[in-house]
Design an enzyme around this catalytic site. Structure first.
Site, PDB file in Angstrom:
ATOM      1  N   ASN A  36       4.155 -15.348   6.118  1.00  0.00           N
ATOM      2  CA  ASN A  36       5.608 -15.400   5.935  1.00  0.00           C
ATOM      3  C   ASN A  36       5.968 -16.819   5.481  1.00  0.00           C
ATOM      4  OD1 ASN A  36       8.441 -15.765   6.375  1.00  0.00           O
ATOM      5  ND2 ASN A  36       8.439 -14.059   7.825  1.00  0.00           N
ATOM      6  N   ASP A  65      -4.583   3.068  -8.207  1.00  0.00           N
ATOM      7  CA  ASP A  65      -4.813   3.749  -6.938  1.00  0.00           C
ATOM      8  C   ASP A  65      -5.248   5.193  -7.195  1.00  0.00           C
ATOM      9  OD1 ASP A  65      -4.512   3.900  -3.981  1.00  0.00           O
ATOM     10  OD2 ASP A  65      -2.881   5.287  -4.468  1.00  0.00           O
ATOM     11  N   GLU A  98      -9.754   2.762  -8.372  1.00  0.00           N
ATOM     12  CA  GLU A  98     -10.253   3.057  -7.028  1.00  0.00           C
ATOM     13  C   GLU A  98     -11.186   4.270  -7.102  1.00  0.00           C
ATOM     14  OE1 GLU A  98      -8.740   4.316  -2.529  1.00  0.00           O
ATOM     15  OE2 GLU A  98      -7.432   4.610  -4.251  1.00  0.00           O
ATOM     16  N   ASP A 138      -8.849   0.232   3.649  1.00  0.00           N
ATOM     17  CA  ASP A 138      -9.154   1.633   3.936  1.00  0.00           C
ATOM     18  C   ASP A 138     -10.403   1.828   4.778  1.00  0.00           C
ATOM     19  OD1 ASP A 138      -6.984   2.882   2.610  1.00  0.00           O
ATOM     20  OD2 ASP A 138      -7.949   2.595   0.675  1.00  0.00           O
TER      21      ASP A 138
END
Length: 630
Positions: A151, A352, A381, A456
């Protein structure tokens, strides 16, 4: 059964050149006969068709002068695609001629006899020439899951928090899903990572050795992961805005770092300006408006959900990727999604779930991307061998020249981690990687993303049972291997984590494993110091020891910068003999200065004996004394 012929597709004596062929390139095939009763040998070539079947297109009779060596030539096959070949051998047995068939041994390049109905044919990839840009092939990629990285606000508070969301009290809190009784997400959870936070850490990434940043999706979306896109042309307000994004691109470029975006184009979010099920957008969404400009993007039906959705997830309505208005919006229009962000300075895209996208869509995307930015890169991917990936009943064309430059290297991860966990021996790891090298076009293999962690899968440290020594071996392998190293944020800092959401913890600022960060940094520096590690070829070595994996990296040039990498996974010392065409081995570490070498080995009885400690690695520069003074 004794083999009546010998052939090995991994040995250039038998097949030259090795591996995949360009469309204008032929190959020389040699077969050794081990039986004087062999009458003839035919090389049979098949071309795969659209339904994954194949048909014979050529039968080449191999010539011989002495009935011991049979030779023939595969002429250029001209059309890119997947081909197969095998050998039809006619032999006289007991006074009768009969045909036997030889195909590929499952685990390596050698040939063995099969019944025809069980024949395992050799794959031959034929491709059109294409290459990824040098900045990509010689780079190191760093994957950032934006909400969890840093952040950059002075207050430390998230920017523009979303309605009905959950904000963690502390940056160090473990992530969790807040679900309703049906198992659906009730509230999305956020930590507040943003683009300013990445800008503030560019110095850290540069020092680490990173030259490519791959961002998880940046576009507006209600979720923390952003794979359910709401607006492809708007930066999510929690991450920042276009001006901040431009600042990131510029400041990254100033440090020699390129940006790659994640493109999610097989589906949108249900809460989007395009579908607009909840009327949160001032647009005619497709869900309730038959005259919506986006209506044809989706398929509506009589199911309980009422529309086709990705893998049955109702929050992710599938799109019809070949709908002309969708292709125009995403790819072709002057202000398309692709053109808007690429012309802003983005150097590449990662598609993706690319196996959910039609070939035509991927081809159109690549064509337009290269027009927008000649030195761009397109990544997909893919979880399997991308050269022969099949989905929805079709063989994909990812690596044939007009689609992907690179793919996610999950087979690399599976191989090296299986070896380090003791699940496979070193020769099996060699076979896995050699099969990939044989199937992939050379440029695709050099552009392959060698990953050991992503959002993933489990964190590599967790996968290797928190054994730091083993993690170092995995990192060393990816940093010395042929292809592009891929770092998942926080792996270098010692983050642990199981499957989603545990693998998406925040980066542990001020609580990093600095020893591990130093190891990553020094491994990357070593990769760049030794030119053969950066862009050399690979020769895998069968060490005759299940626990020791070794390979050469070498340059096809007069400049001598070749090296040998040896990895010992066991808890015991190992002594390995190497038969190498060099005179000296000079050890180098992942941290050294010129002239500050480890041991120097000379040949004894024509071989080098390497003693390697438990759970460790060694890197040697290989030298010819006649070519270079020491």
């Amino acid at each position: 059964m004794c083999k009546i012929i010998s052939f090995d597709s991994w040995n250039e004596y038998f097949k030259a050149p090795f591996g995949a062929l360009k469309i204008d390139e032929g190959a020389i095939i040699k077969v050794n006969s081990n039986d004087e009763n062999v009458c003839s040998i035919n090389l049979v070539i098949e071309k795969e068709n659209e339904d994954l079947g194949s048909e014979v297109i050529k039968k080449i009779t191999l010539n011989t002068n002495d009935r011991k060596v049979y030779e023939g030539k595969i002429e250029a096959l001209l059309l890119p695609g997947i081909y197969y070949y095998y050998f039809e051998v006619e032999i006289n047995r007991d006074g009768h001629n009969q045909k036997v068939f030889y195909g590929k041994v499952e685990q390596n390049g050698e040939a063995c006899e099969y019944a025809f109905e069980n024949l395992n044919k050799y794959q031959l990839t034929v491709y059109e020439e294409s290459s990824a840009p040098k900045w990509f092939k010689e780079g190191v990629l760093y994957h950032i899951f934006i909400d969890r990285f840093n952040n950059g606000n002075r207050t430390g508070k998230p920017s523009n928090p979303k309605k009905n969301s959950f904000i963690y009290a502390n940056w160090e809190d473990d992530p969790m899903y807040i679900k309703d009784k049906n198992g659906d997400i009730a509230r999305w959870d956020f930590y507040g990572g943003n683009l300013k936070g990445i800008i503030n850490k560019l110095g850290y990434l540069k020092k680490l050795g990173v030259s490519i940043i791959y961002l998880s999706p940046v576009f507006e979306s209600p979720s923390n992961h952003k794979y359910n896109t709401s607006d492809y042309k708007k930066i999510d307000p929690m991450f920042g805005d276009e001006e901040i994004f431009k600042e990131l691109i510029k400041k990254a470029e100033d440090k020699g770092i390129s940006i790659i975006l994640d493109g999610v184009f097989s589906h949108t979010g249900i809460d989007s300006k395009y579908f607009n099920k909840f009327n949160n957008y001032d647009t005619k969404g497709a869900y309730e408006n038959e005259d919506s400009p986006y209506r044809n993007w989706y398929t509506f039906d009589d199911s309980e959900v009422g529309y086709d959705c990705w893998w049955g997830i109702k929050d992710l309505p599938n799109v019809n990727e070949l709908e002309p208005s969708y292709i125009d919006y995403i790819i072709k229009n002057e202000d398309s999604v692709l053109n808007k962000w690429t012309k802003m300075g983005v150097k590449g895209w990662r598609l993706d779930v690319v196996d959910e996208l039609p070939d035509q869509f991927v081809t159109e995307f690549k064509r337009e991307l290269k027009l927008a930015e000649k030195e761009s890169v397109l990544v997909g991917e893919v979880w399997e061998d991308a050269s022969n990936k099949a989905s929805y009943g079709q063989r994909r064309k990812y690596l044939l020249g007009k689609q992907l430059d690179s793919v996610m290297g999950y087979p690399f991860r599976k191989g090296i981690l299986s070896f380090l966990k003791g699940e496979i021996p070193s020769y099996k790891l060699n076979d896995i990687y050699m099969s990939m090298k044989e199937n992939y076009p050379p440029e695709a293999f050099k552009s392959n993303l060698n990953l050991i962690g992503t959002h993933d899968v489990k964190r590599v440290k967790t996968e290797l049972n928190d054994d730091k020594d083993m993690v170092k071996l995995a990192v060393l392998a990816q940093m010395t291997f042929e292809g592009v190293p891929y770092i998942y944020y926080g792996d270098e800092a010692g983050l642990q984590g199981g499957k989603d959401p545990d693998n998406r913890k925040t980066y542990p600022w001020k609580n990093e494993d600095n020893e591990m960060i130093d190891f990553y940094r020094n491994s990357i520096q070593t990769r760049h110091r030794i030119k053969s590690l950066l862009n050399g070829e690979t020769k895998f070595i069968y060490t005759m020891d299940d626990d020791v994996f070794a390979y050469e990296r070498y340059l096809n040039s007069d400049e001598e910068d070749d090296c040998l990498i040896v990895i010992n996974r066991s808890e015991n010392y190992k002594s390995i003999n190497f038969d190498l065409d060099y005179d000296l081995l000079d050890e180098v570490g992942v941290k050294y200065t010129p002239g500050d070498y480890g041991i120097t080995l000379e040949k004894e009885n024509g071989k080098f004996k390497v003693d390697i400690a438990p759970k460790s690695f060694m890197i040697f520069k290989m030298k010819h004394t006649l070519n270079k003074d020491l």
